[in-house]
Scaffold this motif. Structure first.
Motif, short mmCIF file in Angstrom:
data_model
loop_
_atom_site.label_atom_id
_atom_site.label_comp_id
_atom_site.label_asym_id
_atom_site.label_seq_id
_atom_site.Cartn_x
_atom_site.Cartn_y
_atom_site.Cartn_z
N ALA A 3 0.82 -1.22 0.00
CA ALA A 3 0.00 0.00 0.00
C ALA A 3 0.85 1.27 0.00
CB ALA A 3 -0.94 -0.01 1.21
N ALA A 4 2.12 1.17 0.45
CA ALA A 4 3.01 2.33 0.49
C ALA A 4 4.12 2.24 -0.55
CB ALA A 4 3.62 2.45 1.89
N ASP A 5 3.90 1.49 -1.60
CA ASP A 5 4.91 1.31 -2.64
C ASP A 5 5.16 2.63 -3.37
OD1 ASP A 5 6.46 0.53 -4.88
OD2 ASP A 5 5.54 -1.45 -4.91
N GLY A 6 6.41 3.11 -3.31
CA GLY A 6 6.76 4.34 -3.98
C GLY A 6 7.44 4.15 -5.32
N ILE A 7 7.76 2.91 -5.65
CA ILE A 7 8.40 2.62 -6.93
C ILE A 7 7.36 2.27 -7.99
CG2 ILE A 7 9.98 1.05 -8.12
CD1 ILE A 7 11.58 0.84 -5.55
N ILE A 8 6.45 1.36 -7.64
CA ILE A 8 5.29 1.08 -8.49
C ILE A 8 4.06 1.33 -7.64
CG2 ILE A 8 4.05 -0.63 -9.87
CD1 ILE A 8 6.69 -2.06 -10.33
N PRO A 9 3.51 2.53 -7.68
CA PRO A 9 2.36 2.86 -6.84
C PRO A 9 1.18 1.94 -7.12
CG PRO A 9 3.31 4.84 -7.79
CD PRO A 9 3.96 3.68 -8.49
N PRO A 10 0.35 1.68 -6.11
CA PRO A 10 -0.81 0.81 -6.30
C PRO A 10 -1.70 1.22 -7.47
CG PRO A 10 -0.45 1.18 -3.96
CD PRO A 10 0.53 2.06 -4.68
N ALA A 11 -1.73 2.50 -7.81
CA ALA A 11 -2.57 2.94 -8.94
C ALA A 11 -2.12 2.30 -10.25
CB ALA A 11 -2.54 4.46 -9.06
N ARG A 12 -0.82 2.12 -10.42
CA ARG A 12 -0.32 1.48 -11.64
C ARG A 12 -0.66 -0.01 -11.64
NH1 ARG A 12 -0.61 5.39 -13.28
NH2 ARG A 12 -1.72 4.09 -14.78
N SER A 13 -0.59 -0.63 -10.47
CA SER A 13 -0.98 -2.03 -10.35
C SER A 13 -2.47 -2.19 -10.59
CB SER A 13 -0.62 -2.57 -8.96
OG SER A 13 0.76 -2.46 -8.70
N ARG A 14 -3.24 -1.25 -10.06
CA ARG A 14 -4.70 -1.34 -10.19
C ARG A 14 -5.13 -1.21 -11.64
NH1 ARG A 14 -8.52 -2.89 -6.18
NH2 ARG A 14 -10.35 -3.10 -7.51
N ALA A 15 -4.42 -0.41 -12.43
CA ALA A 15 -4.77 -0.26 -13.84
C ALA A 15 -4.65 -1.59 -14.57
CB ALA A 15 -3.89 0.80 -14.49
N LEU A 16 -3.62 -2.36 -14.25
CA LEU A 16 -3.48 -3.69 -14.85
C LEU A 16 -4.55 -4.63 -14.32
CD1 LEU A 16 -1.87 -5.72 -16.58
CD2 LEU A 16 -0.50 -6.19 -14.53
N PHE A 17 -4.75 -4.59 -13.03
CA PHE A 17 -5.76 -5.45 -12.38
C PHE A 17 -7.13 -5.24 -13.01
CE2 PHE A 17 -8.98 -6.13 -9.10
CZ PHE A 17 -8.65 -7.37 -8.59
N ASP A 18 -7.51 -4.00 -13.21
CA ASP A 18 -8.84 -3.70 -13.76
C ASP A 18 -8.98 -4.15 -15.21
OD1 ASP A 18 -9.64 -2.60 -11.37
OD2 ASP A 18 -9.24 -0.52 -11.97
N ALA A 19 -7.87 -4.25 -15.92
CA ALA A 19 -7.93 -4.66 -17.34
C ALA A 19 -7.93 -6.17 -17.51
CB ALA A 19 -6.74 -4.06 -18.09
N TRP A 20 -7.65 -6.92 -16.46
CA TRP A 20 -7.53 -8.38 -16.56
C TRP A 20 -8.88 -9.00 -16.90
CZ3 TRP A 20 -2.86 -10.72 -16.29
CH2 TRP A 20 -2.83 -12.11 -16.19
N ALA A 21 -8.89 -9.92 -17.86
CA ALA A 21 -10.15 -10.50 -18.34
C ALA A 21 -10.68 -11.60 -17.44
CB ALA A 21 -9.98 -11.03 -19.76
N GLY A 22 -9.80 -12.29 -16.72
CA GLY A 22 -10.22 -13.44 -15.91
C GLY A 22 -10.57 -13.07 -14.50
N PRO A 23 -10.93 -14.07 -13.69
CA PRO A 23 -11.20 -13.83 -12.26
C PRO A 23 -9.96 -13.23 -11.59
CG PRO A 23 -11.82 -16.06 -12.91
CD PRO A 23 -11.06 -15.49 -14.06
N ARG A 24 -10.14 -12.31 -10.68
CA ARG A 24 -8.98 -11.64 -10.10
C ARG A 24 -9.22 -11.31 -8.63
NH1 ARG A 24 -11.89 -8.43 -13.63
NH2 ARG A 24 -12.26 -6.26 -13.01
N THR A 25 -8.12 -11.31 -7.89
CA THR A 25 -8.15 -11.02 -6.46
C THR A 25 -7.10 -9.97 -6.16
OG1 THR A 25 -8.85 -13.28 -5.95
CG2 THR A 25 -7.92 -11.99 -4.15
N TRP A 26 -7.49 -8.97 -5.39
CA TRP A 26 -6.60 -7.85 -5.05
C TRP A 26 -6.25 -7.91 -3.56
CZ3 TRP A 26 -4.20 -3.75 -7.48
CH2 TRP A 26 -3.83 -2.66 -6.68
N VAL A 27 -4.96 -7.90 -3.24
CA VAL A 27 -4.49 -7.88 -1.85
C VAL A 27 -3.50 -6.74 -1.70
CG1 VAL A 27 -3.28 -9.13 -0.03
CG2 VAL A 27 -4.82 -10.37 -1.57
N ALA A 28 -3.79 -5.80 -0.83
CA ALA A 28 -2.88 -4.69 -0.54
C ALA A 28 -2.40 -4.84 0.91
CB ALA A 28 -3.58 -3.35 -0.72
#
Length: 256
Positions: free
Chosen positions: A210-235
């Motif tokens: 949640a405090a990642d300053g190199i790859i902020p969660p927003a960049r991870s979330r953009a990929l997560f939201d684009a994923w076509a299959g079932p997905r699970t998010w853990v911060a």
């Protein structure tokens, strides 16, 4: 006039330096770490790339054979032997990984196309082994390695994907860290995972700090939201990029 010349030199010099030196900003090859820290029974894993480059890694078997297998792709400054040797991976699963070109004892020099092509080659080599259950190979990517893992998941019949500190594209991450540079024009190694994500329908687990300053969660979330299959998010609260795997909260969702 001198200030104009100096300004022009900076205006031209910075992009030029970024263009010619970007490999040194993206890839940080690490030397081999020896084998004393690897568990008993670890096998050397060698894969020959399509161009003849020899890639060296390790396979740690833990359980029945043919075994479900985690195929691990590490970060940009990671020699993978320490990660595949970690005893906290799920019981009964084989863990395998091959160092990128120029990392460990692997030959060659790293680049986006080379790493992605090599990732497919490693998957194919594992799937062909009699001690690996080819129907249950899960790709695991950490940071830069998520760009390789997503590429493999889009091109091969993986069972699932575990993405640790992933990003949508290296261009988007570069824009964040270097807002004064024309990153879209300069970056050769783009790792555009978000474009591939819409075609990948296997289950995916994303774990972020949640405090990642190199790859902020927003960049991870953009990929997560684009994923076509079932997905699970853990911060993981309070976790940064480099200490993400130090808590039980990180390992618990992987084990399930």
């Amino acid at each position: 006039m001198e200030w104009l010349v100096a300004f022009a030199a900076i205006l031209i010099g910075l992009p030029a330096a970024a263009w010619f030196g970007q490999e040194r900003l993206i890839f940080f090859p690490q030397p081999g770490s020896g084998t004393s820290h690897l568990p008993a029974g670890t096998e050397a894993l060698e894969v020959v790339a399509g161009d003849g480059t020899r890639l060296a890694g390790f396979l740690v078997a833990r359980g029945v054979r043919p075994a479900p297998t985690l195929l691990y792709f590490g970060g940009n400054a990671e020699e993978i032997s320490w990660s595949v040797a970690d005893g906290r991976w799920p019981r009964g699963w084989t863990v395998a990984g091959v160092n990128y070109r120029g990392y460990g004892t692997s030959e060659g020099r790293p680049g986006e196309r080379e790493l992605q092509d090599d990732g497919l080659r490693v998957f194919d080599a594992l799937a062909a082994r009699p001690d690996v259950d080819a129907r249950r190979i899960v790709v695991v990517g950490r940071s830069l390695g998520t760009g390789v893992a997503v590429h493999v998941a889009a091109a091969r019949p993986v069972a699932a994907a575990i993405l640790i500190s992933p990003f949508d594209s290296l261009v988007a991450v570069g824009r964040m860290h270097y807002p004064w540079l024309p990153v879209d024009w300069l970056l050769r190694h783009r790792f555009d995972s978000v474009t591939l994500a819409a075609s990948v329908e296997v289950p995916m687990l994303t774990i972020v700090g949640a405090a990642d300053g190199i790859i902020p969660p927003a960049r991870s979330r953009a990929l997560f939201d684009a994923w076509a299959g079932p997905r699970t998010w853990v911060a993981i609260p309070g976790a940064d990029h480099n200490d993400l795997g130090s808590t039980p909260a990180f390992w618990s969702p992987i084990a399930t």
